[in-house]
Design a protein around this motif. Structure first.
Motif, PDB file in Angstrom:
ATOM      1  N   MET A  41       0.852  -1.204   0.000  1.00  0.00           N
ATOM      2  CA  MET A  41       0.000   0.000   0.000  1.00  0.00           C
ATOM      3  C   MET A  41       0.881   1.246   0.000  1.00  0.00           C
ATOM      4  SD  MET A  41      -2.847   1.179   2.816  1.00  0.00           S
ATOM      5  CE  MET A  41      -3.684   2.739   2.634  1.00  0.00           C
ATOM      6  N   ASP A  42       0.616   2.156  -0.884  1.00  0.00           N
ATOM      7  CA  ASP A  42       1.400   3.386  -1.004  1.00  0.00           C
ATOM      8  C   ASP A  42       0.818   4.429  -0.064  1.00  0.00           C
ATOM      9  OD1 ASP A  42       2.993   5.440  -1.704  1.00  0.00           O
ATOM     10  OD2 ASP A  42       2.310   5.588  -3.789  1.00  0.00           O
ATOM     11  N   ILE A  43       1.554   4.748   1.005  1.00  0.00           N
ATOM     12  CA  ILE A  43       1.050   5.714   1.979  1.00  0.00           C
ATOM     13  C   ILE A  43       1.499   7.132   1.648  1.00  0.00           C
ATOM     14  CG2 ILE A  43       0.973   3.990   3.808  1.00  0.00           C
ATOM     15  CD1 ILE A  43       3.555   5.229   4.899  1.00  0.00           C
ATOM     16  N   GLY A  44       2.303   7.269   0.592  1.00  0.00           N
ATOM     17  CA  GLY A  44       2.769   8.606   0.213  1.00  0.00           C
ATOM     18  C   GLY A  44       1.650   9.584  -0.063  1.00  0.00           C
ATOM     19  N   PRO A  45       0.683   9.238  -0.949  1.00  0.00           N
ATOM     20  CA  PRO A  45      -0.419  10.165  -1.215  1.00  0.00           C
ATOM     21  C   PRO A  45      -1.226  10.507   0.026  1.00  0.00           C
ATOM     22  CG  PRO A  45      -0.315   8.470  -2.902  1.00  0.00           C
ATOM     23  CD  PRO A  45       0.638   8.071  -1.828  1.00  0.00           C
ATOM     24  N   VAL A  46      -1.377   9.529   0.948  1.00  0.00           N
ATOM     25  CA  VAL A  46      -2.130   9.780   2.177  1.00  0.00           C
ATOM     26  C   VAL A  46      -1.405  10.803   3.043  1.00  0.00           C
ATOM     27  CG1 VAL A  46      -3.030   8.752   4.295  1.00  0.00           C
ATOM     28  CG2 VAL A  46      -3.145   7.489   2.138  1.00  0.00           C
ATOM     29  N   GLN A  47      -0.079  10.644   3.162  1.00  0.00           N
ATOM     30  CA  GLN A  47       0.706  11.589   3.948  1.00  0.00           C
ATOM     31  C   GLN A  47       0.689  12.975   3.323  1.00  0.00           C
ATOM     32  OE1 GLN A  47       4.501   9.620   4.114  1.00  0.00           O
ATOM     33  NE2 GLN A  47       4.027   8.582   6.043  1.00  0.00           N
ATOM     34  N   ASP A  48       0.790  13.028   2.001  1.00  0.00           N
ATOM     35  CA  ASP A  48       0.738  14.321   1.311  1.00  0.00           C
ATOM     36  C   ASP A  48      -0.592  15.004   1.567  1.00  0.00           C
ATOM     37  OD1 ASP A  48       3.247  13.899   0.334  1.00  0.00           O
ATOM     38  OD2 ASP A  48       2.589  13.192  -1.639  1.00  0.00           O
ATOM     39  N   GLU A  49      -1.679  14.233   1.536  1.00  0.00           N
ATOM     40  CA  GLU A  49      -3.009  14.808   1.773  1.00  0.00           C
ATOM     41  C   GLU A  49      -3.128  15.327   3.198  1.00  0.00           C
ATOM     42  OE1 GLU A  49      -7.011  15.896   1.122  1.00  0.00           O
ATOM     43  OE2 GLU A  49      -5.349  15.440  -0.220  1.00  0.00           O
ATOM     44  N   GLN A  50      -2.590  14.575   4.169  1.00  0.00           N
ATOM     45  CA  GLN A  50      -2.646  15.012   5.554  1.00  0.00           C
ATOM     46  C   GLN A  50      -1.837  16.285   5.758  1.00  0.00           C
ATOM     47  OE1 GLN A  50      -1.263  11.536   7.638  1.00  0.00           O
ATOM     48  NE2 GLN A  50      -3.314  10.656   7.831  1.00  0.00           N
ATOM     49  N   GLN A  51      -0.652  16.354   5.131  1.00  0.00           N
ATOM     50  CA  GLN A  51       0.159  17.558   5.252  1.00  0.00           C
ATOM     51  C   GLN A  51      -0.530  18.756   4.615  1.00  0.00           C
ATOM     52  OE1 GLN A  51       3.924  16.535   3.538  1.00  0.00           O
ATOM     53  NE2 GLN A  51       4.607  15.316   5.292  1.00  0.00           N
ATOM     54  N   ARG A  52      -1.190  18.511   3.483  1.00  0.00           N
ATOM     55  CA  ARG A  52      -1.861  19.610   2.781  1.00  0.00           C
ATOM     56  C   ARG A  52      -3.031  20.161   3.600  1.00  0.00           C
ATOM     57  NH1 ARG A  52      -6.117  20.152  -0.745  1.00  0.00           N
ATOM     58  NH2 ARG A  52      -6.589  17.929  -0.625  1.00  0.00           N
ATOM     59  N   THR A  53      -3.826  19.273   4.184  1.00  0.00           N
ATOM     60  CA  THR A  53      -4.999  19.722   4.923  1.00  0.00           C
ATOM     61  C   THR A  53      -4.668  20.236   6.313  1.00  0.00           C
ATOM     62  OG1 THR A  53      -5.422  17.471   5.714  1.00  0.00           O
ATOM     63  CG2 THR A  53      -6.531  18.163   3.687  1.00  0.00           C
ATOM     64  N   SER A  54      -3.435  19.978   6.799  1.00  0.00           N
ATOM     65  CA  SER A  54      -3.054  20.446   8.134  1.00  0.00           C
ATOM     66  C   SER A  54      -2.357  21.800   8.095  1.00  0.00           C
ATOM     67  CB  SER A  54      -2.135  19.413   8.811  1.00  0.00           C
ATOM     68  OG  SER A  54      -0.922  19.271   8.090  1.00  0.00           O
ATOM     69  N   LYS A  55      -2.200  22.397   6.931  1.00  0.00           N
ATOM     70  CA  LYS A  55      -1.538  23.690   6.816  1.00  0.00           C
ATOM     71  C   LYS A  55      -2.363  24.779   7.513  1.00  0.00           C
ATOM     72  CE  LYS A  55       1.050  22.884   2.524  1.00  0.00           C
ATOM     73  NZ  LYS A  55       1.248  23.326   1.128  1.00  0.00           N
ATOM     74  N   VAL A  56      -1.647  25.737   8.088  1.00  0.00           N
ATOM     75  CA  VAL A  56      -2.296  26.836   8.797  1.00  0.00           C
ATOM     76  C   VAL A  56      -2.244  28.120   7.985  1.00  0.00           C
ATOM     77  CG1 VAL A  56      -2.200  28.304  10.854  1.00  0.00           C
ATOM     78  CG2 VAL A  56      -1.825  25.826  11.052  1.00  0.00           C
TER      79      VAL A  56
END
Length: 210
Positions: free
Chosen positions: A1-16
């Motif tokens: 399972m490629d978790i890269g896209p999931v991590q990228d999405e989490q980083q993108r949505t956690s931006k302030v």
């Protein structure tokens, strides 16, 4: 399972510090300024200008979030909070100025208290909150037009008279839709409580749309 896209999405949505979030923060900073303008020097023209800027930034932060793909979890919280605080600030300010009766000023926060009281019940089923309903958006739209018009109507002349008439029209529609949306939210919570079992970790699921 490629978790890269999931991590990228989490980083993108956690931006302030995104453009939409900065606009929402500026709107929040304008709430106490509006109250001071209305209750202190009674600088209604500046207060109206501030409300117009708030309305433009309210539209702009949603537009820019879509245009720049800058959605964030913080933005999902800031935008509705800013809307509700502006509505609360305006109704309190206008009530203290005797522009609107106190029963109008109390109806809106009472509805929000009702919804906040439902959140603990949602968490027993693993839901953090209900999604924004289109009726709630329509109600907010009406109210954000109603109260500036009522403030403009607190004067003399033909323009003030027309502003007062249209302001009350928007206000009654807005209050009605606001409570209608609240009743639908409450009914949706009741349905979730009946159809969903206890035991899911609180706040891990998003409630289905209404």
């Amino acid at each position: 399972m490629d978790i890269g896209p999931v991590q990228d999405e989490q980083q993108r949505t956690s931006k302030v510090w995104t453009v939409p979030n900065v606009l929402s923060m500026l709107r929040l900073a304008g709430v106490p300024l509006f109250l001071w303008l209305v209750l202190g020097p009674e600088a209604d023209a500046w207060a109206l200008a501030l409300l117009m800027v708030s309305g433009v930034t309210d539209w702009a932060d949603g537009y820019l979030a879509r245009r720049l793909d800058q959605y964030s979890k913080l933005g999902e919280i800031l935008d509705p909070v800013a809307d509700r605080l502006y509505i609360l600030a305006v109704v309190v300010g206008l009530a203290l100025r005797d522009v609107i009766p106190w029963w109008v000023a109390l109806l809106l926060p009472l509805r929000d208290l009702l919804l906040w009281g439902l959140v603990p019940f949602l968490r027993t089923r693993g839901y953090s909150a209900l999604p924004v309903h289109f009726l709630g958006k329509a109600a907010t739209f009406n109210l954000l037009y109603a109260f500036p018009l009522l403030l403009l109507g607190d004067g003399e002349g033909r323009i003030a008279s027309l502003a007062e008439v249209f302001g009350w029209a928007f206000a009654f529609w807005g209050i009605g839709l606001y409570w209608w949306a609240g009743i639908l939210y409450a009914w949706q919570v009741r349905t979730l409580l009946r159809e969903t079992e206890r035991g899911a970790p609180a706040g891990v699921r998003e409630a289905p749309g209404g």
